[in-house]
Design an enzyme around this catalytic site. Structure first.
Site, PDB file in Angstrom:
ATOM      1  N   ARG A   1       0.843  -1.314  -0.162  1.00 16.73           N
ATOM      2  CA  ARG A   1      -0.115   0.062   0.098  1.00 16.73           C
ATOM      3  C   ARG A   1       0.912   1.239   0.068  1.00 16.73           C
ATOM      4  O   ARG A   1       1.877   1.343   0.295  1.00 16.73           O
ATOM      5  CB  ARG A   1      -0.909   0.035   1.029  1.00 16.73           C
ATOM      6  CG  ARG A   1      -1.809  -1.159   1.203  1.00 16.73           C
ATOM      7  CD  ARG A   1      -2.653  -1.032   2.588  1.00 16.73           C
ATOM      8  NE  ARG A   1      -3.574  -2.158   2.714  1.00 16.73           N
ATOM      9  CZ  ARG A   1      -3.069  -3.270   3.421  1.00 16.73           C
ATOM     10  NH1 ARG A   1      -2.176  -3.602   4.003  1.00 16.73           N
ATOM     11  NH2 ARG A   1      -4.095  -4.412   3.397  1.00 16.73           N
TER      12      ARG A   1
ATOM     13  N   LYS B   1      -1.776  -2.726   8.195  1.00 19.54           N
ATOM     14  CA  LYS B   1      -2.826  -2.311   9.004  1.00 19.54           C
ATOM     15  C   LYS B   1      -3.127  -3.183  10.202  1.00 19.54           C
ATOM     16  O   LYS B   1      -2.508  -4.381  10.235  1.00 19.54           O
ATOM     17  CB  LYS B   1      -4.139  -2.597   8.020  1.00 19.54           C
ATOM     18  CG  LYS B   1      -4.365  -1.974   6.958  1.00 19.54           C
ATOM     19  CD  LYS B   1      -5.754  -1.892   6.136  1.00 19.54           C
ATOM     20  CE  LYS B   1      -6.025  -0.956   5.098  1.00 19.54           C
ATOM     21  NZ  LYS B   1      -7.275  -1.246   4.438  1.00 19.54           N
TER      22      LYS B   1
ATOM     23  N   HIS C   1      -2.803   2.363  -5.716  1.00 20.46           N
ATOM     24  CA  HIS C   1      -3.818   0.965  -5.404  1.00 20.46           C
ATOM     25  C   HIS C   1      -4.004   0.483  -6.749  1.00 20.46           C
ATOM     26  O   HIS C   1      -4.095  -0.921  -6.720  1.00 20.46           O
ATOM     27  CB  HIS C   1      -5.014   1.712  -4.821  1.00 20.46           C
ATOM     28  CG  HIS C   1      -5.606   0.519  -4.020  1.00 20.46           C
ATOM     29  ND1 HIS C   1      -5.037   0.126  -2.807  1.00 20.46           N
ATOM     30  CD2 HIS C   1      -6.683  -0.189  -3.877  1.00 20.46           C
ATOM     31  CE1 HIS C   1      -5.669  -0.796  -2.034  1.00 20.46           C
ATOM     32  NE2 HIS C   1      -6.713  -1.016  -2.888  1.00 20.46           N
TER      33      HIS C   1
ATOM     34  N   ARG D   1      -1.214  -1.960  -6.970  1.00 20.59           N
ATOM     35  CA  ARG D   1      -1.431  -2.907  -6.103  1.00 20.59           C
ATOM     36  C   ARG D   1      -2.315  -4.131  -6.753  1.00 20.59           C
ATOM     37  O   ARG D   1      -1.997  -5.357  -6.827  1.00 20.59           O
ATOM     38  CB  ARG D   1      -1.705  -2.398  -4.875  1.00 20.59           C
ATOM     39  CG  ARG D   1      -2.118  -3.486  -3.712  1.00 20.59           C
ATOM     40  CD  ARG D   1      -2.661  -2.663  -2.291  1.00 20.59           C
ATOM     41  NE  ARG D   1      -3.123  -3.534  -1.581  1.00 20.59           N
ATOM     42  CZ  ARG D   1      -2.612  -4.186  -0.576  1.00 20.59           C
ATOM     43  NH1 ARG D   1      -1.271  -4.416  -0.468  1.00 20.59           N
ATOM     44  NH2 ARG D   1      -3.370  -4.872   0.393  1.00 20.59           N
TER      45      ARG D   1
ATOM     46  N   HIS E   1      -3.562  -8.942   3.340  1.00 22.42           N
ATOM     47  CA  HIS E   1      -4.977  -9.213   3.443  1.00 22.42           C
ATOM     48  C   HIS E   1      -5.315  -9.802   4.712  1.00 22.42           C
ATOM     49  O   HIS E   1      -4.936 -10.894   5.035  1.00 22.42           O
ATOM     50  CB  HIS E   1      -6.046  -9.660   2.216  1.00 22.42           C
ATOM     51  CG  HIS E   1      -5.795  -8.816   1.065  1.00 22.42           C
ATOM     52  ND1 HIS E   1      -6.057  -9.259  -0.332  1.00 22.42           N
ATOM     53  CD2 HIS E   1      -5.639  -7.320   1.047  1.00 22.42           C
ATOM     54  CE1 HIS E   1      -6.047  -8.151  -1.018  1.00 22.42           C
ATOM     55  NE2 HIS E   1      -5.882  -6.792  -0.367  1.00 22.42           N
TER      56      HIS E   1
ATOM     57  N   TYR F   1      -9.411 -10.453  -6.806  1.00 24.84           N
ATOM     58  CA  TYR F   1      -8.487 -10.596  -8.122  1.00 24.84           C
ATOM     59  C   TYR F   1      -8.808 -11.709  -9.065  1.00 24.84           C
ATOM     60  O   TYR F   1      -8.459 -11.672 -10.051  1.00 24.84           O
ATOM     61  CB  TYR F   1      -7.212 -10.391  -7.410  1.00 24.84           C
ATOM     62  CG  TYR F   1      -6.691  -9.288  -6.618  1.00 24.84           C
ATOM     63  CD1 TYR F   1      -6.510  -8.071  -7.249  1.00 24.84           C
ATOM     64  CD2 TYR F   1      -6.889  -9.285  -5.413  1.00 24.84           C
ATOM     65  CE1 TYR F   1      -6.594  -6.868  -6.512  1.00 24.84           C
ATOM     66  CE2 TYR F   1      -6.210  -8.311  -4.621  1.00 24.84           C
ATOM     67  CZ  TYR F   1      -6.115  -6.992  -5.324  1.00 24.84           C
ATOM     68  OH  TYR F   1      -5.932  -5.947  -4.367  1.00 24.84           O
TER      69      TYR F   1
END
Length: 324
Positions: free
Chosen positions: A175, A199, A270, A273, A296, A305
């Protein structure tokens, strides 16, 4: 093609809206903000998003009665707030996000004994339109990297930095906030691994290839020393004034590089990404490995994806198969 902005109305200034809240509600917002930052470890950007939603919600609550308290926040108030948002043209995706923010807040308030009951679970989440992300083809991604390499060949420190940024974003799929948060010591060039704090302060190691390693080497030896100042610290990527590189500068860099590629969709960091994940899957990577690389939390996010890949395969089949 120029990007079109959402028709969603501009939100009032958060600081001003927060200042208008009654003290008893403002105190709850302060405590919730501390919870998000300290206990859940969310980024400043994510915390600001949550707080903006909750300030809007509590502003609606305060407007419903002069003496409104947090205890009056029930399911009817939540639904009235979302209904007002919808009436002002807020998109379904934004409504879904604000619903999730409200449910997070009421759950926290109930656990903190600020609410007698938690109305959040009764609040349904509006369904979002599922849109497949725009991605570059492999050749388009290569052309964008090549375009930035041409500028870097001149030896300009900013061009060297931008080329390294593009190569690392595409090579790792990290990210933009993760990239800007990298320190020099996070890069292990011998093993071609970068240590990323994602995150929720979750750490992961992400590999990168030879082109990214070469671009990083040129930036570290010939670019970074020129931009570095005494106050630069350990940041891997620096701005022109020597401070840590800002995500907005990264977005401009990506848009500029992709913009010179004929036929490429307008994507930002993004989008790189998304492209990296799609190309990994098309190259034979398994879904679980891609999940680990991207950081994730759930496999369901990564599965998006696979839809991109299937759509690509269908398009190729339609173009090339004699009986398509």
């Amino acid at each position: 093609m120029a990007r079109t902005r959402s028709a969603e109305p501009r939100r009032p200034d958060l600081r001003a809206a927060r200042a208008k809240l009654p003290e008893r509600l403002g105190t709850a917002v302060d405590a919730f903000e501390r919870h998000l930052a300290a206990e859940r470890g969310l980024s400043a950007h994510t915390v600001r998003g949550y707080i903006g939603d909750i300030v809007s919600l509590l502003g609606h609550l305060a407007g419903s009665a002069d003496d409104a308290t947090l205890a009056a926040l029930d399911i009817s108030v939540l639904r009235e707030w979302l209904s007002a948002q919808h009436a002002h043209g807020v998109s379904r995706a934004t409504l879904a996000r604000r619903t999730a923010s409200a449910r997070t807040f009421t759950g926290w308030a109930f656990r903190a004994e600020l609410l007698p009951v938690d109305p959040g679970p009764r609040l349904s989440v509006p369904s979002k339109q599922r849109k497949l992300p725009a991605v570059l083809r492999v050749d388009q991604a290569g052309s964008a990297m090549q375009a930035s390499a041409v500028g870097a060949e001149q030896g300009d420190p900013v061009a060297l930095r931008d080329h390294a940024v593009l190569e690392l974003l595409y090579a790792t799929g990290i990210r933009v906030a993760e990239l800007c948060g990298l320190d020099v010591d996070d890069v292990d060039r011998e093993r071609r691994l970068v240590r990323v704090i994602g995150k929720g302060d979750k750490e992961r190691a992400v590999p990168f290839g030879v082109p990214a390693d070469q671009a990083l080497g040129r930036w570290l030896s010939a670019g970074r020393p020129i931009l570095a100042r005494e106050s630069s610290g350990a940041a891997l990527f620096l701005g022109v004034r020597g401070g840590r590189l800002d995500p907005r500068a990264v977005r401009r860099t990506v848009h500029d590089a992709v913009g010179v590629v004929s036929g490429a969709p307008d994507v930002g960091p993004h989008g790189l990404r998304h492209s990296a994940a799609t190309h990994l899957l098309e190259g034979g990577a398994d879904l679980r490995s891609v999940q680990e690389l991207l950081g994730h939390a759930t496999l369901a996010t990564t599965q998006l994806y696979t839809h991109v890949t299937v759509e690509r395969l269908k398009a190729i089949h339609d173009r090339t198969h004699p009986r398509s």
